[in-house]
Write an enzyme that holds these catalytic residues in place. Structure first.
Site, PDB file in Angstrom:
ATOM      1  N   ASN A  56      78.872  54.064  32.989  1.00  0.00           N
ATOM      2  CA  ASN A  56      79.271  52.936  32.137  1.00  0.00           C
ATOM      3  C   ASN A  56      78.370  51.712  32.336  1.00  0.00           C
ATOM      4  OD1 ASN A  56      82.201  50.787  31.575  1.00  0.00           O
ATOM      5  ND2 ASN A  56      80.829  51.688  30.068  1.00  0.00           N
ATOM      6  N   ARG A  96      74.453  54.138  28.769  1.00  0.00           N
ATOM      7  CA  ARG A  96      74.650  54.690  27.425  1.00  0.00           C
ATOM      8  C   ARG A  96      75.908  54.191  26.717  1.00  0.00           C
ATOM      9  NH1 ARG A  96      74.340  60.666  29.416  1.00  0.00           N
ATOM     10  NH2 ARG A  96      75.233  59.562  31.199  1.00  0.00           N
ATOM     11  N   SER A  97      77.074  54.271  27.381  1.00  0.00           N
ATOM     12  CA  SER A  97      78.290  53.890  26.646  1.00  0.00           C
ATOM     13  C   SER A  97      78.383  52.384  26.366  1.00  0.00           C
ATOM     14  CB  SER A  97      79.562  54.431  27.311  1.00  0.00           C
ATOM     15  OG  SER A  97      79.744  53.940  28.601  1.00  0.00           O
ATOM     16  N   ASP A 114      70.482  60.854  29.840  1.00  0.00           N
ATOM     17  CA  ASP A 114      70.763  59.795  30.816  1.00  0.00           C
ATOM     18  C   ASP A 114      69.445  59.097  31.167  1.00  0.00           C
ATOM     19  OD1 ASP A 114      71.403  58.277  32.972  1.00  0.00           O
ATOM     20  OD2 ASP A 114      72.530  59.841  34.010  1.00  0.00           O
ATOM     21  N   CYS A 161      80.471  57.346  29.170  1.00  0.00           N
ATOM     22  CA  CYS A 161      79.334  58.050  29.803  1.00  0.00           C
ATOM     23  C   CYS A 161      79.672  58.232  31.283  1.00  0.00           C
ATOM     24  CB  CYS A 161      78.024  57.303  29.575  1.00  0.00           C
ATOM     25  SG  CYS A 161      77.964  55.644  30.262  1.00  0.00           S
TER      26      CYS A 161
HETATM   27  P1  4NP Z   1      75.104  55.986  32.279  1.00  0.00           P
HETATM   28  O1  4NP Z   1      73.863  56.150  33.286  1.00  0.00           O
HETATM   29  O2  4NP Z   1      76.023  57.151  32.552  1.00  0.00           O
HETATM   30  O3  4NP Z   1      74.460  56.053  30.935  1.00  0.00           O
HETATM   31  O4  4NP Z   1      75.730  54.643  32.602  1.00  0.00           O
HETATM   32  C1  4NP Z   1      74.004  56.277  34.669  1.00  0.00           C
HETATM   33  C2  4NP Z   1      74.171  55.153  35.442  1.00  0.00           C
HETATM   34  C3  4NP Z   1      74.273  55.280  36.819  1.00  0.00           C
HETATM   35  C4  4NP Z   1      74.204  56.523  37.406  1.00  0.00           C
HETATM   36  C5  4NP Z   1      74.050  57.657  36.634  1.00  0.00           C
HETATM   37  C6  4NP Z   1      73.955  57.524  35.252  1.00  0.00           C
HETATM   38  N1  4NP Z   1      74.279  56.657  38.815  1.00  0.00           N
HETATM   39  O5  4NP Z   1      74.092  57.770  39.319  1.00  0.00           O
HETATM   40  O6  4NP Z   1      74.542  55.666  39.500  1.00  0.00           O
END
Ligand code: 4NP
Length: 157
Positions: free
Chosen positions: A13, A16-17, A129, A10
């Site tokens: 990390n 989701r992943s 997300d 994702c």
């Molecule tokens: P993920 O979610 O891709 O499912 O781990 C996110 C986690 C952090 C951020 C964006 C999406 N961020 O912008 O920090």
């Protein structure tokens, strides 16, 4: 027998992943298939390297008896050579993975796919997300992933 290796990817990390990885591992345990697989997850971004998964996701998963134990790491060009499957959570992740592969002239070894290609119950084309939303978003991601990760495992085992 050579193990089948799977990398879920994702953006950060931390939501989701890691959830997809933990759901996959939990399914392997239930089906006594753990010995046949190597499972990992990674992010296309670097902000959260070394961190545990988001506590909101860990708590939501624990309620389903799924333990998220992974620490965040960023995908590398080496992953294209060692993983049989690299599975993206959304279209943006998928494009970023392909861009990295093209930029680094990595091998065509890994099969790169989107997890929602394996959905059957939920119609979502991407795993949304949940990071900037409310707690219910984390449960919804788990609902979606229990469906599509299960479909993915069925497709390869
Ligand atoms: P993920 O979610 O891709 O499912 O781990 C996110 C986690 C952090 C951020 C964006 C999406 N961020 O912008 O920090």
């Amino acid at each position: 027998m050579k193990k089948i290796s799977v990398l879920f990817v994702c953006l950060g990390n931390i939501c989701r992943s890691p959830a997809a990885e933990a759901i996959f591992i939990s399914l392997l345990e239930k089906k006594a298939l753990t010995d046949r697989f190597t499972v990992d997850s990674a992010g296309t971004g670097s902000w959260h390297i070394g961190k545990k998964a988001d506590s909101r996701m860990r708590i939501a998963a624990e309620r389903r008896d799924i333990n998220i134990l992974s620490r965040a790491r960023q995908i590398t060009s080496n992953d294209f050579d060692v993983f049989d499957y690299i599975i993206a959570m959304d279209n943006s992740n998928f494009r970023n993975i392909l861009d990295l592969k093209n930029r680094t002239s990595s091998s065509n070894f890994a099969s790169i796919q989107k997890i929602q290609n394996f959905r059957s119950v939920f119609n979502e084309q991407e795993v949304p997300d949940p990071y900037f939303g409310g707690n219910e978003g984390f449960d919804y991601v788990l609902d979606i992933l229990e469906d599509s990760v299960g479909g993915f495992l069925k497709s390869i085992s």
